[in-house]
Design a protein around this motif. Sequence first.
Motif, PDB file in Angstrom:
ATOM      1  N   ARG A   1       0.742  -1.162  -0.044  1.00 40.37           N
ATOM      2  CA  ARG A   1       0.040   0.156   0.038  1.00 40.37           C
ATOM      3  C   ARG A   1       0.819   1.111  -0.148  1.00 40.37           C
ATOM      4  O   ARG A   1       0.899   2.167  -0.728  1.00 40.37           O
ATOM      5  CB  ARG A   1      -0.917   0.068   1.037  1.00 40.37           C
ATOM      6  CG  ARG A   1      -1.774   1.340   1.399  1.00 40.37           C
ATOM      7  CD  ARG A   1      -2.996   1.343   0.208  1.00 40.37           C
ATOM      8  NE  ARG A   1      -3.720   2.629   0.166  1.00 40.37           N
ATOM      9  CZ  ARG A   1      -4.090   3.201  -0.480  1.00 40.37           C
ATOM     10  NH1 ARG A   1      -3.884   2.798  -1.710  1.00 40.37           N
ATOM     11  NH2 ARG A   1      -4.914   4.170  -0.534  1.00 40.37           N
ATOM     12  N   THR A   2       1.831   1.128   0.724  1.00 38.75           N
ATOM     13  CA  THR A   2       2.772   2.319   0.925  1.00 38.75           C
ATOM     14  C   THR A   2       3.441   2.555  -0.519  1.00 38.75           C
ATOM     15  O   THR A   2       3.421   3.706  -1.275  1.00 38.75           O
ATOM     16  CB  THR A   2       3.857   2.256   1.850  1.00 38.75           C
ATOM     17  OG1 THR A   2       3.263   1.867   3.190  1.00 38.75           O
ATOM     18  CG2 THR A   2       5.022   3.298   1.937  1.00 38.75           C
TER      19      THR A   2
ATOM     20  N   ARG B   1      -3.059   9.170   3.585  1.00 40.26           N
ATOM     21  CA  ARG B   1      -3.836   8.498   2.181  1.00 40.26           C
ATOM     22  C   ARG B   1      -4.043   7.319   2.608  1.00 40.26           C
ATOM     23  O   ARG B   1      -4.345   6.316   1.658  1.00 40.26           O
ATOM     24  CB  ARG B   1      -3.041   9.067   1.058  1.00 40.26           C
ATOM     25  CG  ARG B   1      -3.093  10.615   0.983  1.00 40.26           C
ATOM     26  CD  ARG B   1      -2.207  10.834  -0.476  1.00 40.26           C
ATOM     27  NE  ARG B   1      -2.074  12.107  -0.555  1.00 40.26           N
ATOM     28  CZ  ARG B   1      -1.345  12.763  -1.587  1.00 40.26           C
ATOM     29  NH1 ARG B   1      -0.807  12.011  -2.369  1.00 40.26           N
ATOM     30  NH2 ARG B   1      -1.497  13.925  -1.501  1.00 40.26           N
ATOM     31  N   PHE B   2      -3.262   6.428   3.488  1.00 43.49           N
ATOM     32  CA  PHE B   2      -2.963   5.239   3.595  1.00 43.49           C
ATOM     33  C   PHE B   2      -4.401   4.276   3.793  1.00 43.49           C
ATOM     34  O   PHE B   2      -4.514   3.346   3.084  1.00 43.49           O
ATOM     35  CB  PHE B   2      -2.253   4.753   4.922  1.00 43.49           C
ATOM     36  CG  PHE B   2      -1.661   3.237   4.899  1.00 43.49           C
ATOM     37  CD1 PHE B   2      -0.317   3.361   4.110  1.00 43.49           C
ATOM     38  CD2 PHE B   2      -2.258   2.283   5.478  1.00 43.49           C
ATOM     39  CE1 PHE B   2       0.136   1.866   4.196  1.00 43.49           C
ATOM     40  CE2 PHE B   2      -1.785   1.030   5.523  1.00 43.49           C
ATOM     41  CZ  PHE B   2      -0.579   0.879   4.715  1.00 43.49           C
TER      42      PHE B   2
ATOM     43  N   GLY C   1      -9.200   6.706   7.311  1.00 39.39           N
ATOM     44  CA  GLY C   1      -8.230   7.481   8.203  1.00 39.39           C
ATOM     45  C   GLY C   1      -6.839   7.295   8.011  1.00 39.39           C
ATOM     46  O   GLY C   1      -6.577   6.132   7.305  1.00 39.39           O
ATOM     47  N   ALA C   2      -6.071   7.800   8.758  1.00 39.66           N
ATOM     48  CA  ALA C   2      -4.507   7.577   8.837  1.00 39.66           C
ATOM     49  C   ALA C   2      -3.858   6.307   9.183  1.00 39.66           C
ATOM     50  O   ALA C   2      -4.737   5.616  10.062  1.00 39.66           O
ATOM     51  CB  ALA C   2      -3.722   8.770   9.412  1.00 39.66           C
TER      52      ALA C   2
ATOM     53  N   PRO D   1       4.626   4.426  12.605  1.00 38.77           N
ATOM     54  CA  PRO D   1       5.433   3.505  12.550  1.00 38.77           C
ATOM     55  C   PRO D   1       5.347   2.337  11.315  1.00 38.77           C
ATOM     56  O   PRO D   1       6.471   2.013  11.011  1.00 38.77           O
ATOM     57  CB  PRO D   1       5.586   2.711  13.935  1.00 38.77           C
ATOM     58  CG  PRO D   1       4.847   3.810  14.718  1.00 38.77           C
ATOM     59  CD  PRO D   1       3.573   4.484  13.959  1.00 38.77           C
ATOM     60  N   THR D   2       4.112   1.976  10.888  1.00 35.53           N
ATOM     61  CA  THR D   2       3.988   1.094   9.973  1.00 35.53           C
ATOM     62  C   THR D   2       4.477   1.735   8.636  1.00 35.53           C
ATOM     63  O   THR D   2       5.011   0.966   7.868  1.00 35.53           O
ATOM     64  CB  THR D   2       2.294   0.741   9.830  1.00 35.53           C
ATOM     65  OG1 THR D   2       1.969   0.156  11.245  1.00 35.53           O
ATOM     66  CG2 THR D   2       2.145  -0.095   8.692  1.00 35.53           C
ATOM     67  N   VAL D   3       4.116   2.917   8.253  1.00 32.77           N
ATOM     68  CA  VAL D   3       4.479   3.629   7.262  1.00 32.77           C
ATOM     69  C   VAL D   3       5.861   3.733   7.284  1.00 32.77           C
ATOM     70  O   VAL D   3       6.448   3.666   6.174  1.00 32.77           O
ATOM     71  CB  VAL D   3       3.815   4.778   7.118  1.00 32.77           C
ATOM     72  CG1 VAL D   3       4.276   5.852   5.617  1.00 32.77           C
ATOM     73  CG2 VAL D   3       2.211   4.451   6.721  1.00 32.77           C
TER      74      VAL D   3
END
Length: 165
Positions: free
Chosen positions: A44-45, A64-65, A69-70, A74-76
Motif C-alpha cells: 500500500r505504501t 492517504r493510507f 483514516g490515517a 511506525p507502519t509507514v
Amino acid sequence: MSHTCEHTHDHDHDHTPDVVATRLQAAQVRVADAGERMTSSRLRTYELILEANAPIKAYDVIDRFHPDGAAKPPTVYRALSFLEQMGLIHRIESLNAFVACDTHDHSFPNGHTAAFLLCECCGQSEEIAIPSLPDVETRATQTGFLVNRVTLEVRGLCHACRETH
C-alpha cells in the motif's frame, strides 16, 4: 516543493492505473526474488508513492493510507525503509520526500547513483541514473569511507516549464 509559476503544466509522465498495477506486480516479484515478503502495508505504501507521481512526504502517505483514516506512523516508516532498501523508492533529502525509482536499467549490476532533476516551477522530479561518481567514490575510499549510496539533486526548470517562460 512550492510551485512558483502561474502557467499550466502538461507533463507526460503520469502513472496510469495500468502502469501502477504493472509496477506493483514487478515489485512483488523483486521482493520475493530477494527472499523477502511484500506485506500489505509495504504494498500500500508503494502504491501511494506510485500514484503520487511526484515527491511525496511520509505524512501524506500516512494520511492517504486508509480510506477511513490515517495509518500508524511506525507502519509507514517501516514500509518506507524497506522499500528504500529494496531499491524501489528513493528519498529526496532536501524535500524530505519519497519517489518511486524510475530506473529500470539493469546495466548497473551494483545499483546506480540516483540523480534527480527537480523543477523549481512545477515541482516535478525526474530520475536519471548515473552508474557512479568516480571522484566521490575515490575520495571516500582514500579516507577509508565505504559508500553505500549517493543521491544527487539538481534544481532548475523542466522542459515544459522552460517552454512557457
